[in-house]
Design a protein around this motif. Structure first.
Motif, short mmCIF file in Angstrom:
data_model
loop_
_atom_site.label_atom_id
_atom_site.label_comp_id
_atom_site.label_asym_id
_atom_site.label_seq_id
_atom_site.Cartn_x
_atom_site.Cartn_y
_atom_site.Cartn_z
N ASP A 118 0.73 -1.10 -0.29
CA ASP A 118 0.25 0.48 -0.15
C ASP A 118 0.72 1.29 -0.21
N GLY A 119 2.08 1.18 -0.57
CA GLY A 119 3.21 2.41 -0.48
C GLY A 119 3.37 2.90 0.68
N THR A 120 2.69 2.55 2.16
CA THR A 120 3.04 2.90 3.37
C THR A 120 4.26 3.11 3.94
N ASP A 121 5.66 1.98 4.32
CA ASP A 121 6.84 2.44 4.66
C ASP A 121 8.04 1.36 3.80
N PRO A 122 8.55 2.22 3.09
CA PRO A 122 9.83 1.22 2.65
C PRO A 122 10.32 0.89 3.40
N LEU A 123 11.65 0.01 3.91
CA LEU A 123 12.11 -0.36 4.83
C LEU A 123 13.44 -0.30 4.19
N PRO A 124 14.78 0.25 4.45
CA PRO A 124 15.68 -0.10 3.35
C PRO A 124 16.40 -0.94 3.97
N ALA A 125 16.85 -1.56 3.04
CA ALA A 125 17.84 -4.41 3.57
C ALA A 125 18.94 -3.59 3.95
N GLY A 126 19.27 -2.47 3.00
CA GLY A 126 20.85 -2.21 3.66
C GLY A 126 21.71 -3.69 3.01
N GLU A 127 23.13 -3.48 2.44
CA GLU A 127 24.03 -4.98 1.81
C GLU A 127 24.88 -5.43 3.11
N GLY A 128 23.80 -6.58 3.74
CA GLY A 128 24.21 -7.16 4.84
C GLY A 128 23.93 -6.67 6.10
N GLY A 129 23.79 -5.42 6.54
CA GLY A 129 24.13 -4.67 7.67
C GLY A 129 22.72 -5.04 8.58
N PRO A 130 22.38 -4.87 9.66
CA PRO A 130 21.27 -4.84 10.25
C PRO A 130 20.05 -4.24 9.84
N ALA A 131 18.92 -4.99 10.08
CA ALA A 131 17.53 -4.48 9.46
C ALA A 131 17.67 -3.01 9.95
N PRO A 132 16.15 -2.60 10.14
CA PRO A 132 15.85 -1.03 10.77
C PRO A 132 14.93 -1.33 11.34
N CYS A 133 14.77 -2.88 12.42
CA CYS A 133 14.03 -3.67 13.15
C CYS A 133 14.50 -3.74 14.91
N LEU A 134 13.49 -3.94 15.78
CA LEU A 134 14.30 -5.21 16.93
C LEU A 134 13.13 -5.78 17.44
N SER A 135 13.62 -7.24 17.33
CA SER A 135 12.62 -8.19 17.57
C SER A 135 13.12 -8.70 19.92
N THR A 136 11.42 -8.46 20.14
CA THR A 136 11.69 -7.93 21.62
C THR A 136 9.77 -9.41 22.03
N LEU A 137 10.21 -9.46 23.48
CA LEU A 137 9.32 -10.17 23.77
C LEU A 137 7.59 -10.19 23.47
N SER A 138 7.68 -8.25 23.75
CA SER A 138 6.67 -8.07 23.39
C SER A 138 6.30 -6.72 23.30
N VAL A 139 4.65 -5.85 22.32
CA VAL A 139 4.61 -4.33 22.23
C VAL A 139 5.74 -3.88 23.86
N ARG A 140 5.05 -4.12 24.74
CA ARG A 140 5.22 -3.79 26.02
C ARG A 140 6.86 -3.98 26.48
N SER A 141 7.23 -5.02 26.13
CA SER A 141 8.89 -4.56 26.09
C SER A 141 9.97 -3.05 25.38
N ALA A 142 8.68 -3.04 23.76
CA ALA A 142 9.22 -2.13 23.14
C ALA A 142 9.29 -1.17 23.51
N LEU A 143 7.92 -0.76 23.82
CA LEU A 143 7.72 0.23 24.27
C LEU A 143 8.63 1.17 25.80
N ASP A 144 8.71 -0.39 26.48
CA ASP A 144 9.94 0.49 27.89
C ASP A 144 10.92 0.72 27.70
N LEU A 145 11.73 -0.30 26.32
CA LEU A 145 12.91 -0.01 25.40
C LEU A 145 13.31 1.54 25.25
#
Length: 431
Positions: free
Chosen positions: A59-86
């Protein structure tokens, strides 16, 4: 009897999740795999064919740069609550700062804000879009405002332009809670948000029975969150095994034939089956909040989450869910009163309607074979003592909403029967 909501996970995935608990794994490696997978839209496994320079949402909302082997612009957490706390820890906002919050969310979200010494301020909703209007955002802001948390409810999505413009003008942190809005690889949040948070908890779309992914568009903030996250203990395999076993049992209990027998048996015994199940499905039910969320997801959970992100049919399943909801809504006395009816996107994670007497409505629905539920996991954000309570629509939603049970396999005859239970004379209440 149709249960209020099914777990969006099949027996093969549950078996895979249990088997993953018996395998050795490295949490960091699996986290990187999940983060890359999410950024690349659920395609092939990381380390395979390289992704294009930008992964564009359908839907054209958000292109995320994948990069050349670098880290993704994402963080995996236990929950959304954990991410908000961080995020709040990493942002290090001054004590006493105000955080504007769309006025309906799960209570843990404002509890986390309060735990950081910040002041949650509710901003009332428009019942049609389930988001505050531009005027409501502006009226709630003060010189003490430092952040905004916007929750997309029930599967709705709407543009974030009003809070995004305020946040950009004043330098506020803008957090988008997409826990109820995930619809497959075509949506990665608004590019105007500093963070977009996605949940894969027990009742969510494409559930992994836990886990979350935060899309973090500020590299400095992401680096700080990663550093903080590395200090947390890793969830144990035993904890994940107990979680999978618990939800496998609940998935069995909420299959339609078993659930019908359960409702009959509890009724004979004089117990409330609905409250008993609702008290057990929450990801952190019965635990102390902050210690429970301050863990990193273990490899078994991340392995299952990676599998769920690879599922090829999530978008199709969401489309089928939305289609049956639209067929039901068209049969209702006043479709415009359905919560979120005016939202630009509504995938109907829940189909919620207002009624003057929710207990009477749910009783009538249950007698007709539809076990409707109240949105008991949601609450209205309490206003701070020095602010008038102005969130009338939010309070109304929490008191009067009833969520209708829907399944893609429901026939027109079944939908006619459910709609007929909602008495036109009782339909809707002033909001």
């Amino acid at each position: 009897m149709y249960p209020p909501k099914n777990f969006d996970i099949g027996w093969p995935d549950l078996a895979y999740g249990m088997a993953a608990c018996g395998r050795e794994g490295d949490a960091d490696r699996w986290a990187a795999a999940v983060e890359r997978r999410f950024a690349e839209g659920g395609g092939r496994a990381p380390g395979g064919v390289q992704a294009p320079d930008a992964v564009r949402a359908t839907d054209g909302t958000d292109p995320l740069p994948a990069g050349e082997g670098g880290p993704a612009p994402c963080l995996s957490t236990l929950s959304v609550r954990s991410a908000l706390d961080l995020a709040l820890t990493a942002a290090s906002l001054p004590p006493g700062s105000e955080v504007l919050m769309s006025a309906v969310t799960i209570p843990d979200m404002w509890r986390i804000v309060t735990a950081h010494g910040l002041v949650p301020v509710p901003v009332d909703l428009d019942a049609g879009t389930l988001l505050p209007t531009a005027e409501q955002w502006a009226a709630a802001a003060t010189e003490r405002t430092r952040a905004v948390v916007v929750a997309h409810l029930f599967g709705t999505r709407a543009p974030l332009d009003p809070p995004a413009e305020l946040a950009a003008r004043h330098g506020w942190l803008l957090i988008e809670d997409c826990a109820q809005a995930y619809s497959g690889p075509g949506f990665r949040g608004s590019p105007k948000a500093d963070l977009s948070l996605f949940s894969f908890g027990p009742l969510k779309t494409a559930t992994a029975l836990g886990g979350a992914v935060a899309v973090v568009r500020n590299p400095g903030l992401l680096a700080a969150m990663r550093a903080l996250h590395r200090e947390w203990p890793v969830q144990t395999r035993g904890a994940q095994a107990r979680r999978v076993a618990k939800y496998a049992l609940l998935a069995l209990l909420t299959t339609r034939p078993v659930y019908t027998g359960l409702v009959t048996a509890t009724g004979v015994l004089g117990h409330d089956h609905a409250s008993g199940l609702q008290n057990t499905v929450g990801a952190f039910a019965g635990t102390e909040l902050m210690p429970a969320i301050r863990q990193r997801p273990g490899p078994a959970l991340l392995d299952l989450l990676d599998r769920r992100l690879r599922a090829p049919d999530t978008a199709r399943a969401v489309s089928e869910r939305a289609e049956v909801a639209r067929r039901l809504v068209a049969r209702l006395p006043d479709p415009s009163l359905v919560y979120g009816a005016a939202a630009p996107v509504h995938t109907y994670w829940l189909c919620a309607v207002p009624t003057p007497d929710p207990e009477a409505t749910t009783a009538r629905l249950r007698s007709a074979g539809f076990d409707a539920a109240r949105p008991t996991s949601l609450g209205a954000v309490p206003a701070p003592p020095d602010r008038p309570q102005g969130a009338r629509t939010a309070a109304h939603l929490v008191r009067h909403a009833v969520c209708l049970p829907l399944r893609p396999t429901m026939s027109d005859r079944t939908l006619d029967r459910m709609a007929a239970v909602l008495d036109p004379e009782d339909w809707g209440t002033p909001r």
